[in-house]
Design an enzyme around this catalytic site. Structure first.
Site, PDB file in Angstrom:
ATOM      1  CB  CYS A  80      -0.688   0.497   1.229  1.00  0.00           C
ATOM      2  SG  CYS A  80      -1.852   1.456   1.369  1.00  0.00           S
ATOM      3  CB  CYS A  83       1.882   3.823   6.181  1.00  0.00           C
ATOM      4  SG  CYS A  83       0.238   4.156   7.120  1.00  0.00           S
ATOM      5  CD  GLU A 334     -11.407  27.724  -1.123  1.00  0.00           C
ATOM      6  OE1 GLU A 334     -11.675  27.373  -1.958  1.00  0.00           O
ATOM      7  OE2 GLU A 334     -10.574  28.550   0.036  1.00  0.00           O
ATOM      8  CB  CYS A 409       0.290  21.020   3.395  1.00  0.00           C
ATOM      9  SG  CYS A 409      -0.263  21.329   1.587  1.00  0.00           S
TER      10      CYS A 409
END
Length: 453
Positions: A80, A83, A334, A409
């Site tokens: 996967c 992670c 926004e 981020c």
């Protein structure tokens, strides 16, 4: 030593991890990247690819395991792509993420400001409030999971450790329904089939759960049976929605939603701000850490009660609204119309009269505010991963706020943007990384910049 070639097996020590989570080693000063390794691993590496300046390898065998290495607690880890850091201790992960942020600001931004200690996640498992499960067919049955790293191959996955434990029974309920009634699963290569994704959201405070099925149609045969089964599965489900996406695209959601049970949205609360969540709403996936993130941003804003604050990329307005009781005037910007309407509703429900929300691209909206001779004391920047455009940064600097608080981020684009702001007279004062996405490579960072006198 002879030139490195594919399939050669050689001893090597992992001396670092890079921003992709790959181990970094050297053979005669030639860099080799090896996935799923830890700093301090001594391995026999099998060379799989050799380029001009670096190569890639895989672990053929371990000579000595790193003290950072732990036993992986997920059977899907190697397949996967969710992670990347589950094979190392959380302490090592935090050290790595702090180093990633420090390196970006030093190397990309040329900024020497000391990075504060990383704010660790108090809940490293089951912290996500949202999950999107692509659906595929395997051995004649519909299965759901996650995409393998750098591919569109679905890895079937049960009980993902990042997701709330309530999610798996709901996914199983939907899959059993699909298999029982032989609902065609979407094939992205042939662009055929109906069921594309199972998309779940949960309100951390409210406990409300939304089930959204992403289909190539806006209805589902036998949907009344599915609705009843879902309600029997979990009575916290308050919204069941079909999102129609007919496009040949890897974008998950289409633009049209049809509510087939309950409400169009679920409710939650973040930093005291009421939040309505539709399938299309942006929302931080780690509620508790997001509150700590926004508290730091509020501290950095240095509010005394009379400031004019512009909140760019405001989404549903959560960051600015969480500070609204200490702000003179709040102006949010926004580009997504639905998010702007949510922000306005949130402000109304908080009975605030000092807020204003604009719908538009950040760079265009800032120019409008400039023309209105708005002079903000603080600008909040929460850009997407690609960071801020040069035009946005130029316009922000032209408005000359005393402070800029950036929530990013992506530390690489944050460092780049801070370098440009520094050149325009804004100096980085504080940097704090916050771990919202434990066991993955993602990291949030809060940065304070002050206008130089």
């Amino acid at each position: 030593m002879e030139k490195l070639k594919k399939n050669m097996v050689l001893p090597m020590e992992i001396i670092d991890l890079n921003s992709d989570g790959n181990g970094v080693g050297k053979i005669d000063d030639f860099v080799i990247f090896v996935p799923m390794t830890a700093k301090g691993d001594k391995i026999n590496v099998r060379i799989v690819k050799v380029l001009k300046n670096y190569g890639f390898g895989i672990v053929d065998s371990f000579i000595t395991a790193s003290p950072d290495r732990i036993e992986v607690d997920c059977p899907y880890f190697r397949q996967c792509g969710g992670c990347a850091l589950r094979h190392i201790s959380y302490e090592s992960e935090c050290q790595l993420k702090h180093k990633m942020v420090s390196d970006c600001f030093e190397r990309i931004g040329g900024i020497s400001c000391q990075v504060s200690p990383l704010v660790e996640n108090l809940q490293v498992n089951h912290y996500r409030n949202k999950a999107q499960f692509p659906v595929t067919r395997k051995d004649g049955k519909a299965v759901a999971g996650f995409f393998a790293n750098r591919s569109h191959r679905v890895v079937s996955c049960d009980n993902c450790l990042l997701q709330p434990e309530e999610f798996q029974p709901i996914v199983d309920c939907v899959l059993n329904f699909i298999n029982e009634f032989q609902i065609p699963v979407y094939d992205e290569l042939k662009h055929q089939g109906i069921v594309r994704n199972i998309y779940l959201r949960r309100g951390e405070v409210s406990g409300e759960i939304m089930v959204c099925l992403v289909l190539t149609k806006d209805f589902l045969h036998h949907q009344d049976i599915l609705i009843q089964r879902l309600l029997d599965c979990n009575p916290q489900i308050t919204s069941i929605i079909i999102n129609c996406n007919k496009d040949k695209t890897n974008v998950i959601l289409g633009k049209h939603c049809t509510t087939i049970y309950g409400k169009d949205t679920i409710l939650d609360q973040l930093c005291g701000v009421p939040v309505e969540l539709s399938p299309l709403s942006f929302y931080q996936v780690n509620h508790n850490q997001a509150e700590r993130l926004y508290d730091i941003a509020k501290e950095y804003a240095g509010l005394s009660g009379g400031e004019t604050v512009i909140d760019l990329y405001c989404g549903a307005g959560t960051i600015g609204l969480s500070m609204a009781d200490q702000i003179g005037t709040l102006i949010g910007v926004e580009v997504v119309p639905e998010a702007v309407e949510n922000a306005k509703k949130n402000a109304e429900s908080m009975e605030l009269s000092n807020t204003r929300f604009l719908c538009g691209d950040a760079s265009q909206a800032v120019q409008v505010l400039e023309q209105e001779k708005i002079h903000p004391d603080v600008v909040l920047l929460d850009p997407p991963r690609k960071g801020c455009s040069q035009q946005v940064l130029d316009s922000v600097c032209h408005m000359a706020p005393e402070r800029i608080v950036m929530i990013s981020c992506n530390p690489a684009t944050a460092a780049r943007d801070c370098k440009m702001l520094d050149e325009k007279g804004y100096q980085v004062q504080k940097i704090t990384p916050v771990d919202l996405f434990s066991r993955t490579l993602h990291i949030e960072t809060v940065i304070l910049l002050n206008k130089e006198c």
